[in-house]
Design an enzyme around this catalytic site. Structure first.
Site, PDB file in Angstrom:
ATOM      1  N   ILE A   1       0.868  -1.174   0.000  1.00 39.88           N
ATOM      2  CA  ILE A   1       0.000   0.000   0.000  1.00 39.88           C
ATOM      3  C   ILE A   1       0.910   1.230   0.000  1.00 39.88           C
ATOM      4  CG2 ILE A   1      -2.022  -1.082   1.040  1.00 39.88           C
ATOM      5  CD1 ILE A   1      -1.247  -0.006   3.722  1.00 39.88           C
ATOM      6  N   ASP A   2       0.407   2.324  -0.541  1.00 42.33           N
ATOM      7  CA  ASP A   2       1.219   3.535  -0.688  1.00 42.33           C
ATOM      8  C   ASP A   2       1.684   4.083   0.657  1.00 42.33           C
ATOM      9  OD1 ASP A   2       0.787   3.414  -3.417  1.00 42.33           O
ATOM     10  OD2 ASP A   2      -0.916   4.794  -3.367  1.00 42.33           O
TER      11      ASP A   2
END
Length: 239
Positions: A53-54
């Site tokens: 995930i970012d």
């Protein structure tokens, strides 16, 4: 950094955590900044990346502790047997309260690390539902059926409602109370107003999957303080 408060579940095969915003999930190319994976490696030794995930996205992320667990979990992600639910604060009010965005995603031909909708891109599907409409912003629940890079961010831009504070696909502007309260005034001790949210307003809320023994898991990550605070303010000024 103490990892204990972040752990959602742990067994011999994997560990699931509620990643705070601002922390890299895995090392970047330069490897100069600390990442969640490196922190886990220091504690457990071998750690295997299952998904990402970012940096500015908070929420559920899992890492495998061994090769067998890595293979089994990775296959589920690749075959779309997992269920991934996200929450996002987006700009504006979508015309349709719920819908599906089926728009292929490809790498931008000239902008590094930027994705775009393109007919020759990879199949991408996102379902969304508006949970609350605040006027200038909307709180949205999203289910991604594919796991493309920046999928939610690209798809919300595609329908004209980018994620709040998204510098790549939106205006990148933080949220200030003064933008919600028309007669807002600074307190005597303030030189300048501080934003109540100044990072990508995206949270990986839940993840469902099955382990090698056939046991089903459903993991939830509570909202971090900054998103809870901005939602409270939006509720307050909406009234």
């Amino acid at each position: 950094m103490n990892l204990e408060p972040l752990v959602l579940f742990e067994n011999n095969d994997f560990i699931a955590l509620n990643k705070p915003p601002g922390l890299l999930a895995i090392p970047d190319r330069e490897g100069k900044e600390i990442s969640l994976k490196v922190l886990l490696q220091k504690k457990y030794g071998h750690i295997y990346t299952v998904h990402r995930i970012d940096r500015d996205t908070s929420g559920v992320i899992i890492f495998a502790k061994n090769e067998a667990g890595h293979k089994q979990l990775s296959q589920q992600f690749e075959s779309r047997q997992t269920e991934k639910i996200y929450y996002a604060l987006v700009i504006g009010s979508p015309v349709l309260q719920r819908g599906s965005i089926a728009a292929p995603i490809a790498e931008h031909p000239s902008k590094k690390a930027v994705m775009m909708v393109h007919r020759k891109g990879k199949e991408s599907l996102t379902d969304y539902e508006v949970l609350e409409d605040f006027g200038s912003y909307s709180w949205v629940k999203l289910k991604i059926h594919t796991g493309r890079t920046h999928q939610i961010r690209v798809h919300m831009k595609e329908i004209g409602h980018p994620v709040v504070c998204d510098e790549l696909y939106g205006d990148g502007k933080p949220v200030f109370i003064s933008s919600l309260k028309h007669r807002y005034k600074l307190s005597k001790n303030q030189d300048a107003e501080q934003p109540i949210l100044n990072r990508l307003a995206l949270h990986a809320f839940s993840l469902s999957f099955t382990d090698a023994a056939g046991q089903k898991f459903y993991l939830e990550a509570s909202l971090p303080k900054d998103l809870r605070a901005v939602l409270q303010q939006l509720e307050k000024w909406k009234k």
